[in-house]
Design a protein around this motif. Sequence first.
Motif, mmCIF file in Angstrom:
data_model
loop_
_atom_site.group_PDB
_atom_site.id
_atom_site.type_symbol
_atom_site.label_atom_id
_atom_site.label_comp_id
_atom_site.label_asym_id
_atom_site.label_seq_id
_atom_site.Cartn_x
_atom_site.Cartn_y
_atom_site.Cartn_z
ATOM 1 N N PRO A 1 -8.463 -1.929 -9.709
ATOM 2 C CA PRO A 1 -7.226 -2.872 -10.030
ATOM 3 C C PRO A 1 -7.354 -3.214 -11.515
ATOM 4 C CG PRO A 1 -8.835 -3.808 -8.683
ATOM 5 C CD PRO A 1 -9.338 -2.459 -8.726
ATOM 6 N N TRP B 1 -8.723 -3.224 -3.658
ATOM 7 C CA TRP B 1 -8.921 -1.945 -4.141
ATOM 8 C C TRP B 1 -7.595 -1.046 -3.775
ATOM 9 C CZ3 TRP B 1 -12.421 -0.969 -7.725
ATOM 10 C CH2 TRP B 1 -13.555 -2.030 -7.852
ATOM 11 N N GLU B 2 -6.859 -1.018 -2.741
ATOM 12 C CA GLU B 2 -5.971 -0.037 -2.242
ATOM 13 C C GLU B 2 -4.590 -0.568 -2.633
ATOM 14 O OE1 GLU B 2 -6.383 1.611 1.574
ATOM 15 O OE2 GLU B 2 -8.665 1.816 1.391
ATOM 16 N N ASN B 3 -4.498 -1.802 -2.580
ATOM 17 C CA ASN B 3 -2.903 -2.594 -2.667
ATOM 18 C C ASN B 3 -3.042 -3.369 -4.035
ATOM 19 O OD1 ASN B 3 -2.301 -1.350 -0.285
ATOM 20 N ND2 ASN B 3 -2.794 -3.467 0.711
ATOM 21 N N HIS B 4 -4.248 -3.633 -4.735
ATOM 22 C CA HIS B 4 -4.296 -4.181 -6.001
ATOM 23 C C HIS B 4 -3.569 -5.856 -5.646
ATOM 24 C CE1 HIS B 4 -4.869 -0.445 -8.801
ATOM 25 N NE2 HIS B 4 -5.753 -0.550 -7.692
ATOM 26 N N VAL C 1 -11.653 7.465 1.438
ATOM 27 C CA VAL C 1 -10.711 6.835 0.902
ATOM 28 C C VAL C 1 -10.258 6.855 -0.490
ATOM 29 C CG1 VAL C 1 -11.815 4.727 2.101
ATOM 30 C CG2 VAL C 1 -12.883 5.159 0.079
ATOM 31 N N ASN C 2 -9.321 6.502 -0.920
ATOM 32 C CA ASN C 2 -8.660 6.801 -2.296
ATOM 33 C C ASN C 2 -8.081 5.682 -2.800
ATOM 34 O OD1 ASN C 2 -8.015 8.708 -4.350
ATOM 35 N ND2 ASN C 2 -5.886 8.320 -3.485
ATOM 36 N N PHE C 3 -8.490 5.210 -4.125
ATOM 37 C CA PHE C 3 -8.030 4.100 -4.812
ATOM 38 C C PHE C 3 -8.342 4.070 -6.294
ATOM 39 C CE2 PHE C 3 -12.217 2.923 -2.796
ATOM 40 C CZ PHE C 3 -13.145 2.620 -4.081
ATOM 41 N N GLU C 4 -7.609 3.425 -6.844
ATOM 42 C CA GLU C 4 -7.832 3.131 -8.616
ATOM 43 C C GLU C 4 -8.526 1.938 -8.774
ATOM 44 O OE1 GLU C 4 -7.884 5.636 -10.511
ATOM 45 O OE2 GLU C 4 -6.932 6.902 -9.372
ATOM 46 N N TRP D 1 -11.282 -5.454 1.180
ATOM 47 C CA TRP D 1 -11.375 -4.515 0.192
ATOM 48 C C TRP D 1 -9.945 -3.677 0.236
ATOM 49 C CZ3 TRP D 1 -15.812 -5.636 2.784
ATOM 50 C CH2 TRP D 1 -17.150 -5.605 1.843
ATOM 51 N N LYS D 2 -9.436 -3.287 1.114
ATOM 52 C CA LYS D 2 -8.122 -2.593 1.196
ATOM 53 C C LYS D 2 -7.022 -3.342 0.460
ATOM 54 C CE LYS D 2 -8.607 -0.821 5.764
ATOM 55 N NZ LYS D 2 -8.295 -0.718 7.214
ATOM 56 N N GLN E 1 -15.590 8.367 -3.132
ATOM 57 C CA GLN E 1 -14.405 8.001 -2.401
ATOM 58 C C GLN E 1 -13.933 9.186 -1.534
ATOM 59 O OE1 GLN E 1 -10.933 6.472 -4.730
ATOM 60 N NE2 GLN E 1 -12.533 5.599 -6.319
#
Length: 221
Positions: free
Chosen positions: A84, A122-125, A79-82, A118-119, A74
């Motif tokens: 879901p 992975w980013e907004n769950h 990018v940065n995510f957790e 993906w956004k 990442q």
Amino acid sequence: MGGKIEAYLDCVSPYSYFALLFLLRNSDILKSHGVEIDFIPVFLGGIMVGSENTPPWKNQNKAKYSTYDSKRAQKYFGVNFETPPFFPILSLLPQRAITFIKSSYPQSKFEDTFCDLWKAMWENHDDLSKPKKMIDLLSKRFEPDDVKKIMEGANKPEIKQELNEKTKQALDSGAFGCPWFEVTNTNGKKEPFFGSDRFHFMFDFLGLPWQDIAIKEKPNL
């Protein structure tokens, strides 16, 4: 110099996201060297079953290592995510929808929407296996009539078959996960590549000029 990169991707795979971002960021320079890129939606679940592979979260050591590897990747790809809470999801709906979009809309619209998957997940769950969530995502980029057309198109037998065929195509070429690549150079020779950290091997195969990672000399103080 030149050739073609066929990239088999599924939005359930974060490493597919890294590969998509990297190739899109370098698409212009790749094009200048005569390299064509084809992003191909596939169903990763089918690849895993068909290749008898085990997903990382089902192997204790793989799962433990992936927490480190994911954050390193990442950082590298910006990018940065957790992960879901609903992971892993059944990605059939978003992958069928993006397959329909690829066949029915301009390339730029397809690529932008593929990134959106993906956004959102992975980013907004946002769980895109839920039709309402998928409609909400599409509504940000498409008019209501187009959203309806895409959702209906995703359930058409020919689109389901197209996704199945592309998944089988990846399997037949040796795929055991995503991102998977089939790369053809100007001599017509084709080789497979796996993962989002094999681009230097890929560029070498294509005969492209590239810079290797090198440790800098310690400055004299």
